[in-house]
Design an enzyme around this catalytic site. Structure first.
Site, PDB file in Angstrom:
ATOM      1  N   VAL A 155       0.803  -1.226   0.000  1.00 62.27           N
ATOM      2  CA  VAL A 155       0.000   0.000   0.000  1.00 62.27           C
ATOM      3  C   VAL A 155       0.839   1.281   0.000  1.00 62.27           C
ATOM      4  O   VAL A 155       0.326   2.360  -0.303  1.00 62.27           O
ATOM      5  CB  VAL A 155      -0.992   0.051   1.200  1.00 62.27           C
ATOM      6  CG1 VAL A 155      -2.069  -1.002   1.084  1.00 62.27           C
ATOM      7  CG2 VAL A 155      -0.268  -0.011   2.531  1.00 62.27           C
ATOM      8  N   SER A 210      -5.945   3.824  15.651  1.00 63.65           N
ATOM      9  CA  SER A 210      -5.541   3.156  16.896  1.00 63.65           C
ATOM     10  C   SER A 210      -5.749   4.143  18.032  1.00 63.65           C
ATOM     11  O   SER A 210      -5.662   5.365  17.821  1.00 63.65           O
ATOM     12  CB  SER A 210      -4.063   2.777  16.850  1.00 63.65           C
ATOM     13  OG  SER A 210      -3.611   2.375  18.135  1.00 63.65           O
ATOM     14  N   TYR A 266       4.615   5.194  15.455  1.00 62.60           N
ATOM     15  CA  TYR A 266       3.328   4.530  15.205  1.00 62.60           C
ATOM     16  C   TYR A 266       2.171   5.451  15.619  1.00 62.60           C
ATOM     17  O   TYR A 266       1.223   5.659  14.850  1.00 62.60           O
ATOM     18  CB  TYR A 266       3.284   3.220  15.991  1.00 62.60           C
ATOM     19  CG  TYR A 266       1.989   2.450  15.875  1.00 62.60           C
ATOM     20  CD1 TYR A 266       1.697   1.704  14.736  1.00 62.60           C
ATOM     21  CD2 TYR A 266       1.054   2.456  16.914  1.00 62.60           C
ATOM     22  CE1 TYR A 266       0.513   0.994  14.640  1.00 62.60           C
ATOM     23  CE2 TYR A 266      -0.129   1.745  16.824  1.00 62.60           C
ATOM     24  CZ  TYR A 266      -0.399   1.014  15.681  1.00 62.60           C
ATOM     25  OH  TYR A 266      -1.581   0.314  15.584  1.00 62.60           O
ATOM     26  N   ALA A 305       2.144   8.649  15.948  1.00 61.51           N
ATOM     27  CA  ALA A 305       2.069   9.816  15.050  1.00 61.51           C
ATOM     28  C   ALA A 305       1.398   9.428  13.730  1.00 61.51           C
ATOM     29  O   ALA A 305       0.569  10.177  13.204  1.00 61.51           O
ATOM     30  CB  ALA A 305       3.472  10.355  14.793  1.00 61.51           C
ATOM     31  N   SER A 306       1.722   8.239  13.215  1.00 59.14           N
ATOM     32  CA  SER A 306       1.119   7.817  11.938  1.00 59.14           C
ATOM     33  C   SER A 306      -0.390   7.650  12.091  1.00 59.14           C
ATOM     34  O   SER A 306      -1.169   8.011  11.216  1.00 59.14           O
ATOM     35  CB  SER A 306       1.766   6.524  11.426  1.00 59.14           C
ATOM     36  OG  SER A 306       1.359   5.406  12.200  1.00 59.14           O
ATOM     37  N   LYS A 307      -0.818   7.116  13.235  1.00 61.64           N
ATOM     38  CA  LYS A 307      -2.253   6.888  13.445  1.00 61.64           C
ATOM     39  C   LYS A 307      -2.980   8.205  13.741  1.00 61.64           C
ATOM     40  O   LYS A 307      -4.154   8.368  13.392  1.00 61.64           O
ATOM     41  CB  LYS A 307      -2.467   5.876  14.571  1.00 61.64           C
ATOM     42  CG  LYS A 307      -1.959   4.465  14.227  1.00 61.64           C
ATOM     43  CD  LYS A 307      -2.699   3.861  13.033  1.00 61.64           C
ATOM     44  CE  LYS A 307      -2.336   2.399  12.811  1.00 61.64           C
ATOM     45  NZ  LYS A 307      -3.083   1.772  11.724  1.00 61.64           N
ATOM     46  N   ILE A 340      -5.792  -5.725  20.558  1.00 61.41           N
ATOM     47  CA  ILE A 340      -6.586  -6.801  19.960  1.00 61.41           C
ATOM     48  C   ILE A 340      -5.703  -8.031  19.819  1.00 61.41           C
ATOM     49  O   ILE A 340      -4.525  -7.924  19.479  1.00 61.41           O
ATOM     50  CB  ILE A 340      -7.119  -6.364  18.566  1.00 61.41           C
ATOM     51  CG1 ILE A 340      -7.834  -5.001  18.649  1.00 61.41           C
ATOM     52  CG2 ILE A 340      -8.041  -7.428  17.980  1.00 61.41           C
ATOM     53  CD1 ILE A 340      -9.043  -4.925  19.553  1.00 61.41           C
TER      54      ILE A 340
HETATM   55  N1  LIG Z   1      -3.685  -5.625  17.118  1.00 59.44           N
HETATM   56  C1  LIG Z   1      -3.829  -4.525  17.801  1.00 59.44           C
HETATM   57  O1  LIG Z   1      -3.767  -4.550  19.033  1.00 59.44           O
HETATM   58  C2  LIG Z   1      -4.108  -3.200  17.100  1.00 59.44           C
HETATM   59  C3  LIG Z   1      -4.449  -2.110  17.901  1.00 59.44           C
HETATM   60  C4  LIG Z   1      -4.726  -0.893  17.293  1.00 59.44           C
HETATM   61  C5  LIG Z   1      -4.671  -0.783  15.912  1.00 59.44           C
HETATM   62  N2  LIG Z   1      -4.334  -1.871  15.177  1.00 59.44           N
HETATM   63  C6  LIG Z   1      -4.289  -1.684  13.714  1.00 59.44           C
HETATM   64  O2  LIG Z   1      -5.089  -2.664  13.087  1.00 59.44           O
HETATM   65  C7  LIG Z   1      -4.557  -2.965  11.796  1.00 59.44           C
HETATM   66  C8  LIG Z   1      -4.382  -4.476  11.666  1.00 59.44           C
HETATM   67  O3  LIG Z   1      -3.468  -4.916  12.656  1.00 59.44           O
HETATM   68  P1  LIG Z   1      -3.331  -6.450  13.095  1.00 59.44           P
HETATM   69  O4  LIG Z   1      -3.226  -6.462  14.566  1.00 59.44           O
HETATM   70  O5  LIG Z   1      -4.338  -7.270  12.418  1.00 59.44           O
HETATM   71  O6  LIG Z   1      -1.851  -6.735  12.545  1.00 59.44           O
HETATM   72  P2  LIG Z   1      -1.293  -7.932  11.637  1.00 59.44           P
HETATM   73  O7  LIG Z   1       0.185  -7.697  11.599  1.00 59.44           O
HETATM   74  O8  LIG Z   1      -1.819  -9.238  12.081  1.00 59.44           O
HETATM   75  O9  LIG Z   1      -1.933  -7.611  10.211  1.00 59.44           O
HETATM   76  C9  LIG Z   1      -1.521  -6.504   9.420  1.00 59.44           C
HETATM   77  C10 LIG Z   1      -1.819  -6.822   7.971  1.00 59.44           C
HETATM   78  O10 LIG Z   1      -1.340  -5.720   7.163  1.00 59.44           O
HETATM   79  C11 LIG Z   1      -0.559  -6.268   6.099  1.00 59.44           C
HETATM   80  N3  LIG Z   1       0.439  -5.299   5.642  1.00 59.44           N
HETATM   81  C12 LIG Z   1       1.514  -4.833   6.327  1.00 59.44           C
HETATM   82  N4  LIG Z   1       2.217  -3.984   5.541  1.00 59.44           N
HETATM   83  C13 LIG Z   1       1.567  -3.923   4.350  1.00 59.44           C
HETATM   84  C14 LIG Z   1       1.796  -3.206   3.136  1.00 59.44           C
HETATM   85  N5  LIG Z   1       2.860  -2.402   2.982  1.00 59.44           N
HETATM   86  N6  LIG Z   1       0.920  -3.365   2.116  1.00 59.44           N
HETATM   87  C15 LIG Z   1      -0.132  -4.193   2.250  1.00 59.44           C
HETATM   88  N7  LIG Z   1      -0.408  -4.892   3.367  1.00 59.44           N
HETATM   89  C16 LIG Z   1       0.434  -4.756   4.402  1.00 59.44           C
HETATM   90  C17 LIG Z   1       0.085  -7.513   6.694  1.00 59.44           C
HETATM   91  O11 LIG Z   1       0.587  -8.391   5.707  1.00 59.44           O
HETATM   92  C18 LIG Z   1      -1.069  -8.082   7.494  1.00 59.44           C
HETATM   93  O12 LIG Z   1      -1.916  -8.890   6.713  1.00 59.44           O
HETATM   94  C19 LIG Z   1      -3.264  -2.173  11.678  1.00 59.44           C
HETATM   95  O13 LIG Z   1      -3.500  -0.980  10.982  1.00 59.44           O
HETATM   96  C20 LIG Z   1      -2.902  -1.876  13.116  1.00 59.44           C
HETATM   97  O14 LIG Z   1      -2.105  -0.736  13.248  1.00 59.44           O
HETATM   98  C21 LIG Z   1      -4.043  -3.083  15.728  1.00 59.44           C
END
Ligand SMILES: NC(=O)c1ccc[n+]([C@@H]2O[C@H](COP(=O)([O-])OP(=O)(O)OC[C@H]3O[C@@H](n4cnc5c(N)ncnc54)[C@H](O)[C@@H]3O)[C@@H](O)[C@H]2O)c1
Length: 254
Positions: free
Chosen positions: A68, A146, A161, A163-165, A194
């Site tokens: 992405v 987030s 992280y 800052a990006s969010k 999560i």
């Molecule tokens: N898990 C948590 O506690 C949590 C909390 C707050 C926010 N989030 C956000 O939720 C979203 C999903 O997180 P998750 O916990 O499922 O993490 P995860 O690492 O299990 O999944 C992230 C997904 O994004 C894909 N990805 C990473 N870089 C990419 C790129 N350059 N292009 C395309 N795809 C890419 C990965 O391959 C993966 O499938 C993220 O944006 C994360 O910041 C997660």
């Protein structure tokens, strides 16, 4: 009148990061409601597993490899979906990375990596699809931010992280203002912690502290984000836009 069914029949839905974790739960939630889903992700192995499993349950899902953060590639891949389907109704920007590293040790490369995926990635896909949504006077965009974007990161060395969010939250509000007159709803969800690979990577002792500070006293499950994404992307949420919704067990109470 009671019309609380969520049905995505005939809708074309793009989920970045849909291969695993929260993204996979989002894909399952849409496919369970008859949506036609495209997973755009870099993790081909997990994507294939997800596609096989969801398809075996009757879901309509395809996978296209995509980074992405690469604007030209995003334009090409989304262009191919638009020519194939004619339109995209729903875009979910879930792809994201976290980099737990003390700020004093962070490099320009670290900044470009995290911001390039989390914030620029959200810009790239939304920027490519927005004009076609404006033209159709219809579109739903749900960004996965987030609580770190609200609180600031830094708890576990995640200042970049956070800052990006925070950037994703700002972009969501702006796109909601610009898209509203054209029937485009743009919202963001702020998950707490999560239970995914990203959530589980937090060291055990920190997990305990986080759970103690969470009114519901537990981590969230990926499907609990999937449910809210489906709601926000549905016409049940037709009068909600620019909303930054915490789904965090009550950690942030502002
Ligand atoms: N898990 C948590 O506690 C949590 C909390 C707050 C926010 N989030 C956000 O939720 C979203 C999903 O997180 P998750 O916990 O499922 O993490 P995860 O690492 O299990 O999944 C992230 C997904 O994004 C894909 N990805 C990473 N870089 C990419 C790129 N350059 N292009 C395309 N795809 C890419 C990965 O391959 C993966 O499938 C993220 O944006 C994360 O910041 C997660």
């Amino acid at each position: 009148m009671n019309n609380l069914e969520i049905d995505f029949s005939g809708k074309v839905i793009v989920v970045t990061g849909g291969s695993r974790g929260i993204g996979r739960a989002i894909v399952e939630s849409f496919c369970g409601s008859n949506g036609r889903v495209y997973i755009l992700d870099m993790d081909e192995k997990s994507a294939r597993e997800t596609v096989n499993e969801v398809t075996s349950r009757g879901g309509e899902v395809s996978f296209l490899p995509l980074d992405v953060s690469d604007h030209a590639m995003v334009r090409k891949v989304l262009g191919s979906i638009l020519s194939e389907e004619g339109h995209v109704d729903v875009l979910v920007n879930d792809a994201g990375v976290s980099l737990p590293k003390p700020f004093a040790e962070c490099t320009e490369k670290d900044w470009d990596f995290v911001v390039g995926i989390n914030l620029k990635g959200t810009f790239n896909t939304s920027n490519v699809l927005f004009p076609s949504m404006i033209q159709r006077r219809y579109g739903k965009i749900v960004n996965i931010a987030s609580i770190a974007g609200k609180l600031g990161g830094g708890f576990l060395g995640t200042s970049i992280y956070g800052a990006s969010k925070a950037g994703v939250i700002g972009l969501t509000k702006g796109m909601a203002r610009e898209g509203g007159p054209y029937g485009i709803n743009v919202n963001a969800i702020c998950p707490g912690v999560i239970r995914t690979a990203m959530g589980n990577a937090i060291p055990e002792e920190h997990q305990k502290v986080i759970i103690q500070g969470t009114p519901l006293r537990r981590y969230g499950e990926p499907y609990e984000i999937g449910n809210v994404v489906a709601f926000l992307a549905s016409d049940l949420a037709s009068h909600i836009t620019g909303e930054i919704m915490d789904v965090d067990g009550g950690i942030v109470r502002d």
